[in-house]
Design a protein around this motif. Structure first.
Motif, mmCIF file in Angstrom:
data_model
loop_
_atom_site.group_PDB
_atom_site.id
_atom_site.type_symbol
_atom_site.label_atom_id
_atom_site.label_comp_id
_atom_site.label_asym_id
_atom_site.label_seq_id
_atom_site.Cartn_x
_atom_site.Cartn_y
_atom_site.Cartn_z
ATOM 1 N N THR A 1 0.841 -1.201 0.000
ATOM 2 C CA THR A 1 0.000 0.000 0.000
ATOM 3 C C THR A 1 0.872 1.245 0.000
ATOM 4 O OG1 THR A 1 -1.598 -1.230 1.352
ATOM 5 C CG2 THR A 1 -1.915 1.150 1.168
ATOM 6 N N GLN A 2 0.533 2.185 -0.852
ATOM 7 C CA GLN A 2 1.213 3.468 -0.847
ATOM 8 C C GLN A 2 0.480 4.422 0.089
ATOM 9 O OE1 GLN A 2 4.165 4.734 -2.446
ATOM 10 N NE2 GLN A 2 4.430 2.496 -2.444
ATOM 11 N N PRO A 3 1.210 5.366 0.720
ATOM 12 C CA PRO A 3 0.582 6.310 1.649
ATOM 13 C C PRO A 3 -0.515 7.123 0.956
ATOM 14 C CG PRO A 3 2.973 6.344 1.845
ATOM 15 C CD PRO A 3 2.652 5.549 0.627
ATOM 16 N N PRO A 4 -1.461 7.660 1.728
ATOM 17 C CA PRO A 4 -1.466 7.673 3.199
ATOM 18 C C PRO A 4 -1.855 6.319 3.801
ATOM 19 C CG PRO A 4 -3.416 8.763 2.358
ATOM 20 C CD PRO A 4 -2.563 8.472 1.165
ATOM 21 N N ILE A 5 -1.164 5.951 4.886
ATOM 22 C CA ILE A 5 -1.421 4.716 5.626
ATOM 23 C C ILE A 5 -1.711 5.086 7.073
ATOM 24 C CG2 ILE A 5 -0.443 2.546 6.440
ATOM 25 C CD1 ILE A 5 1.372 2.575 3.952
ATOM 26 N N ARG A 6 -2.817 4.567 7.583
ATOM 27 C CA ARG A 6 -3.154 4.842 8.986
ATOM 28 C C ARG A 6 -3.788 3.563 9.530
ATOM 29 N NH1 ARG A 6 -5.636 10.399 11.106
ATOM 30 N NH2 ARG A 6 -4.932 10.958 9.021
ATOM 31 N N ILE A 7 -2.979 2.723 10.171
ATOM 32 C CA ILE A 7 -3.449 1.406 10.594
ATOM 33 C C ILE A 7 -3.121 1.153 12.056
ATOM 34 C CG2 ILE A 7 -3.305 0.347 8.300
ATOM 35 C CD1 ILE A 7 -0.616 -0.889 9.233
ATOM 36 N N ILE A 8 -3.877 0.229 12.635
ATOM 37 C CA ILE A 8 -3.612 -0.271 13.975
ATOM 38 C C ILE A 8 -3.539 -1.788 13.883
ATOM 39 C CG2 ILE A 8 -6.072 -0.307 14.583
ATOM 40 C CD1 ILE A 8 -5.234 0.429 17.442
ATOM 41 N N CYS A 9 -2.542 -2.391 14.543
ATOM 42 C CA CYS A 9 -2.242 -3.816 14.373
ATOM 43 C C CYS A 9 -2.322 -4.539 15.719
ATOM 44 C CB CYS A 9 -0.849 -4.015 13.772
ATOM 45 S SG CYS A 9 -0.519 -3.005 12.321
ATOM 46 N N PRO A 10 -3.467 -5.089 16.086
ATOM 47 C CA PRO A 10 -3.572 -5.874 17.315
ATOM 48 C C PRO A 10 -3.243 -7.341 17.054
ATOM 49 C CG PRO A 10 -5.749 -5.541 16.380
ATOM 50 C CD PRO A 10 -4.770 -4.888 15.439
ATOM 51 N N GLY A 11 -2.659 -8.020 18.031
ATOM 52 C CA GLY A 11 -2.384 -9.444 17.841
ATOM 53 C C GLY A 11 -1.501 -10.029 18.921
ATOM 54 N N ARG A 12 -1.343 -11.350 18.841
ATOM 55 C CA ARG A 12 -0.519 -12.083 19.802
ATOM 56 C C ARG A 12 0.908 -12.177 19.274
ATOM 57 N NH1 ARG A 12 -2.433 -17.854 22.188
ATOM 58 N NH2 ARG A 12 -3.956 -16.442 23.109
ATOM 59 N N VAL A 13 1.872 -12.071 20.178
ATOM 60 C CA VAL A 13 3.286 -12.163 19.811
ATOM 61 C C VAL A 13 3.991 -13.119 20.773
ATOM 62 C CG1 VAL A 13 3.325 -9.850 18.817
ATOM 63 C CG2 VAL A 13 3.911 -10.157 21.218
ATOM 64 N N TYR A 14 5.194 -13.546 20.385
ATOM 65 C CA TYR A 14 5.887 -14.605 21.136
ATOM 66 C C TYR A 14 7.356 -14.218 21.341
ATOM 67 C CZ TYR A 14 1.809 -17.113 19.399
ATOM 68 O OH TYR A 14 0.525 -17.481 19.091
ATOM 69 N N ARG A 15 7.847 -14.466 22.549
ATOM 70 C CA ARG A 15 9.266 -14.249 22.840
ATOM 71 C C ARG A 15 9.753 -15.344 23.783
ATOM 72 N NH1 ARG A 15 9.527 -7.597 23.405
ATOM 73 N NH2 ARG A 15 8.593 -7.208 21.340
ATOM 74 N N ALA A 48 0.481 0.919 16.174
ATOM 75 C CA ALA A 48 -0.156 1.844 15.245
ATOM 76 C C ALA A 48 0.893 2.428 14.314
ATOM 77 C CB ALA A 48 -0.875 2.959 16.003
ATOM 78 N N LEU A 49 0.488 2.703 13.077
ATOM 79 C CA LEU A 49 1.389 3.267 12.073
ATOM 80 C C LEU A 49 0.643 4.334 11.286
ATOM 81 C CD1 LEU A 49 4.069 3.145 10.341
ATOM 82 C CD2 LEU A 49 2.828 1.512 8.880
ATOM 83 N N TYR A 50 1.299 5.492 11.122
ATOM 84 C CA TYR A 50 0.738 6.565 10.300
ATOM 85 C C TYR A 50 1.832 7.069 9.384
ATOM 86 C CZ TYR A 50 -1.295 11.126 9.101
ATOM 87 O OH TYR A 50 -1.777 12.217 8.426
ATOM 88 N N VAL A 51 1.627 6.936 8.082
ATOM 89 C CA VAL A 51 2.593 7.385 7.081
ATOM 90 C C VAL A 51 1.868 8.287 6.090
ATOM 91 C CG1 VAL A 51 4.219 6.708 5.283
ATOM 92 C CG2 VAL A 51 3.929 5.251 7.300
ATOM 93 N N ASP A 52 2.411 9.482 5.883
ATOM 94 C CA ASP A 52 1.821 10.437 4.949
ATOM 95 C C ASP A 52 2.856 11.535 4.698
ATOM 96 O OD1 ASP A 52 0.022 11.703 3.311
ATOM 97 O OD2 ASP A 52 -1.586 11.829 4.796
ATOM 98 N N LYS A 53 2.489 12.560 3.997
ATOM 99 C CA LYS A 53 3.378 13.693 3.789
ATOM 100 C C LYS A 53 3.324 14.619 5.004
ATOM 101 C CE LYS A 53 2.774 13.674 -1.241
ATOM 102 N NZ LYS A 53 2.281 14.434 -2.434
#
Length: 339
Positions: free
Chosen positions: A178-192, A209-214
């Motif tokens: 995906t090209q910007p603008p990008i405005r997403i939130i990423c919920p999930g399980r992770v492992y360490r 959360a990630l926000y990419v734009d000009k």
């Protein structure tokens, strides 16, 4: 007499009643001492001897039919009377208590709701990932400690495959496609690969959360964090940002909030500092943008990530992380009201 018997038989087979009073009236009509069947029994005395056997059998059958029919109608009405007007026939035979939502689900959904009001949409990705999306695309050096076996769960037959250590891998996948603008939130399980204790676990939950734009600035990041903190912990909440280091953001910061137990005055929970750390954040490193096919000279952005367990601890004062995964009903029932 045979015609009369057949007529009564047809009437009795077609009988119906709306209530017990009507059933009793039909009983009196057909089976009482002065009823129609009793009258036929009285006339039976005048029947010629050669017809008595046939007619006697038919009279007995008629009386049995009338008795069975009236009893069946009476039982059906009794069963109907036992059911109240508001009785739900689809309900379970025995009362079943309602469950409650898991505290981690409650907090995760609240975090998602807050960011959705800022225009963020949910993005998800696989928990079994490859090295590129978890590390390389996010500017991790080849000798970074996170790549060690003692920190990360790798697949033995294929060291390029691992259980994701953060949901930043979802951000990489979205930026690749995906090209910007990008405005997403990423919920999930992770492992360490960590020893399980009251303060650590080998799996936990994140929301990033990630926000990419000009022309995205650090001021945009700070205002987003302030809005989140006050929506989650109350309008009087204060935040502070401390310089930190993450491979995928530059500059990077850790965010603290004023302790929601003592109001920032200092207590044992915040170690008498008045502040509690809740998340890491920063401006997306240009190397990450370029690795994912986004022109870093045109676009920039910010990213942030938090542990759901950490936020849940602050909201509900749960001091042992293991309680979240033990499925102890006594613990989970405490969140019934929140459900």
């Amino acid at each position: 007499m045979i015609d009369k018997i057949n007529q009564l038989k047809a009437e009795i087979e077609a009988l119906s009643a709306a209530n017990a009073q009507e059933v009793e009236a039909l009983r009196i009509k057909y089976l009482s001492k002065k009823g129609e069947i009793s009258a036929l029994m009285a006339d039976f005395r005048t029947v010629p001897a050669e017809q008595k056997r046939e007619l006697g059998q038919k009279l007995n059958e008629l009386k049995t039919l009338a008795t069975d029919k009236l009893n069946a109608m009476r039982e059906a009405l009794e069963q109907t009377d036992n059911l109240s007007d508001d009785f739900d026939l689809s309900r379970s035979a025995a009362p079943m208590p309602l469950g409650s939502r898991h505290p981690l689900s409650l907090v995760k959904n609240e975090i998602i709701s807050i960011f959705s009001r800022l225009g963020f949409t949910i993005a998800e990705g696989p928990e079994i990932e490859d090295d590129w999306h978890v590390f390389s695309s996010l500017n991790f050096a080849e000798d970074h400690p996170a790549r060690d076996m003692q920190d990360t769960f790798f697949i033995q037959r294929n060291p390029d495959v691992l259980l994701r250590t953060h949901t930043s891998s979802v951000q990489s996948r979205v930026m690749e496609k995906t090209q910007p603008p990008i405005r997403i939130i990423c919920p999930g399980r992770v492992y360490r690969n960590e020893a399980i204790s009251a303060r650590a676990h080998c799996f936990f939950h994140q929301v990033e959360a990630l926000y990419v734009d000009k022309n995205v600035s650090f001021a945009d990041l700070r205002q987003t964090l302030l809005y989140f903190a006050r929506e989650m912990f109350g309008p009087e909440t204060k935040i502070r940002l401390r310089p930190s280091y993450f491979p995928f953001t530059e500059p990077s910061a850790e965010m603290d909030i004023s302790c929601n137990l003592c109001g920032g005055k200092g207590c044992s929970f915040c170690k008498h500092t008045g502040w509690v750390e809740i998340l890491g954040c920063g401006m997306v490193d240009p190397n990450v943008l370029e690795a994912c096919g986004i022109d870093s000279k045109v676009y920039n952005g910010f990213a942030l990530g938090m542990g759901v367990e950490r936020i849940t601890n602050l909201k509900y004062q749960v001091k042992d992380l293991r309680m979240f995964s033990e499925n102890d009903v006594r613990f989970l029932e405490q969140f019934q009201a929140a459900h």
